[in-house]
Design an enzyme around this catalytic site. Structure first.
Site, short mmCIF file in Angstrom:
data_model
loop_
_atom_site.label_atom_id
_atom_site.label_comp_id
_atom_site.label_asym_id
_atom_site.label_seq_id
_atom_site.Cartn_x
_atom_site.Cartn_y
_atom_site.Cartn_z
N CYS A 85 0.83 -1.20 0.00
CA CYS A 85 0.00 0.00 0.00
C CYS A 85 0.87 1.26 0.00
O CYS A 85 1.72 1.43 0.88
CB CYS A 85 -0.91 0.00 1.23
SG CYS A 85 -1.88 1.52 1.42
N ASN A 191 -14.08 8.90 -0.91
CA ASN A 191 -14.74 7.74 -1.50
C ASN A 191 -14.40 6.53 -0.65
O ASN A 191 -13.22 6.30 -0.37
CB ASN A 191 -14.25 7.48 -2.93
CG ASN A 191 -14.49 8.65 -3.86
OD1 ASN A 191 -15.44 9.39 -3.69
ND2 ASN A 191 -13.61 8.82 -4.82
N HIS A 202 -6.60 1.78 1.76
CA HIS A 202 -6.22 2.55 2.95
C HIS A 202 -7.20 3.70 3.18
O HIS A 202 -7.63 4.35 2.22
CB HIS A 202 -4.81 3.10 2.76
CG HIS A 202 -4.17 3.58 4.01
ND1 HIS A 202 -3.22 2.84 4.69
CD2 HIS A 202 -4.34 4.71 4.72
CE1 HIS A 202 -2.83 3.51 5.76
NE2 HIS A 202 -3.49 4.66 5.80
N HIS A 204 -8.59 7.01 3.30
CA HIS A 204 -8.07 8.29 2.79
C HIS A 204 -9.17 9.03 2.04
O HIS A 204 -10.20 8.46 1.68
CB HIS A 204 -6.89 8.06 1.85
CG HIS A 204 -7.28 7.49 0.51
ND1 HIS A 204 -7.67 6.17 0.34
CD2 HIS A 204 -7.35 8.06 -0.74
CE1 HIS A 204 -7.95 5.95 -0.94
NE2 HIS A 204 -7.77 7.08 -1.61
#
Length: 411
Positions: A85, A191, A202, A204
């Site tokens: 990630c 989103n 992750h 965000h």
């Protein structure tokens, strides 16, 4: 050179901002509650080449809306495994977009931005004012906001203090980006969920500094002007007063109200307004900012409690959602009202709302869930410690913003 700036208001748990750069020159900002720990300015050791802005915006002559063309984004990172990630901290020899070994909230320029640069920085992208084939360079900025270093968390898993820190970051970036040349509107959003189209798991969000006013905002401004001409009053103030007395209120606080709108487009859609009209995040008072985390987390947790799968022992099915902050465009603050629109594309535990023929083809929404029923379901989906504070009358005049500021250019 890296710089650390402390919130000058001196409020409890003041926010600090540490500004540094990534290997390719992109800006990275760490936000911390209290003094930042050591390691905030560790260098990015990746061999990255500086990106050259290449996007453009083209005018749709049929609607007057601007469309962004950013073909380079086809190469962006797409559903990497958890151990690769790019939003996790750099640890154990694995280098990411965050050089530090840990962080609270981090904001950085997107490596694959839809919009980038200032006027005059887009070689080979002409500006043409043709009424049928109008185009301009895609100036602006796209930033990623990492809410936590915990890869498996969600915004709803944060505590109130961390939610407040994210609000401080949104506010600080709104102030900075609104002042950039060529920027017309700053849009902060999140989103969540693969059903929405998220490509990084992750937790965000993003911030876009746009070189145009978005179509939805333009329609709101037009409606507000019509309402003012017809009534002499502000559209948003009248709308909030009407909704606060309706059966569609989901929850209220002393400074915030959340309701399902009368003409909701999505199966479960909630609008969150401060009870006092302000044009953008920078105009919120300290009291409004302090209450935000409690109200917003309560709302997100209700969305998470909406759906369970009876075929899987009542397993909770988290709602994919979009959370969108609507702020006034630069120079058009007089009539607009800051608010957040939160909605999910899930209509039942096993059914999604797709934008099909009427929505995608004609922009005419058709909702399968009555807004009054959606509001009732959301009230019933209260988390373990629901918010019950009564609504209050609008507060007094605006005060100065409380987010951290530095009085000079960043970076």
């Amino acid at each position: 050179m890296p710089a650390t700036v402390t919130d000058p208001t001196g409020t409890a748990g003041a926010t600090t901002r540490t500004v540094t750069e990534l290997a390719d020159g992109r800006e990275l900002i760490y936000y911390d509650r209290g003094a930042p720990p050591a390691g905030r300015t560790v260098a990015d050791r990746r061999p990255l080449d500086a990106a050259v802005p290449s996007s453009e915006v083209r005018l749709d002559p049929l609607t007057g809306a601007w469309v962004t063309i950013a073909a380079h984004r086809q190469a962006r990172t797409y559903h990497p495994p958890a151990d690769e990630c790019p939003l996790c901290p750099s640890r154990d020899g694995r280098l990411s977009e965050i050089p530090a070994a840990d962080y609270q909230v981090a904001v950085f320029e997107n490596r694959f931005p839809s919009l980038a640069g200032e006027p005059g920085t887009h070689p080979g992208v002409p500006a043409e004012e043709d009424p049928l084939l109008g185009r301009r360079p895609g100036v602006g900025r796209c930033e990623v906001v990492c809410f936590t270093s915990d890869h498996g968390a969600s915004f709803a898993d944060l505590d109130e203090d961390r939610a407040r820190l994210v609000l401080d970051a949104w506010t600080d970036r709104t102030a900075a980006l609104s002042a950039r040349p060529g920027v017309r509107q700053v849009y902060c959003f999140e989103n969540r969920g693969v059903e929405i189209g998220v490509t990084l798991a992750h937790p965000h969000g993003q911030i876009y500094a746009l070189p145009f006013t978005t179509p939805r905002t333009a329609r709101m401004l037009d409606q507000a002007a019509r309402h003012r001409a017809a009534t002499g009053r502000n559209l948003f103030e009248d709308l909030l007063a009407a909704e606060r007395s309706s059966s569609r209120v989901v929850l209220t606080g002393e400074h915030w109200t959340a309701f399902v709108p009368f003409a909701a487009r999505w199966p479960y859609e909630v609008h969150l307004h401060p009870n006092r009209r302000v044009p953008d995040l920078t105009r919120l008072t300290e009291a409004e900012r302090a209450e935000f985390g409690r109200v917003y987390l309560d709302l997100l947790r209700r969305f998470d409690n909406l759906f369970t799968d009876p075929a899987d022992g009542g397993r909770r099915v988290r709602a994919p959602y979009i959370a969108a902050w609507h702020q006034a465009p630069v120079g058009e603050e007089a009539e607009f009202a800051l608010h957040l629109e939160l909605f999910t594309v899930r209509r039942t535990a096993d059914k999604l709302k797709y934008l099909a023929g009427t929505e995608s083809g004609m922009e005419a929404f058709m909702n399968d869930v009555a807004p009054e029923d959606a509001a009732r379901r959301l009230r019933e989906a209260a988390p373990a410690a629901p918010l019950t504070a009564p609504a209050a009358a609008p507060a007094a005049a605006p005060t100065a913003p409380t987010a951290p500021t530095d009085g000079g250019p960043q970076g």
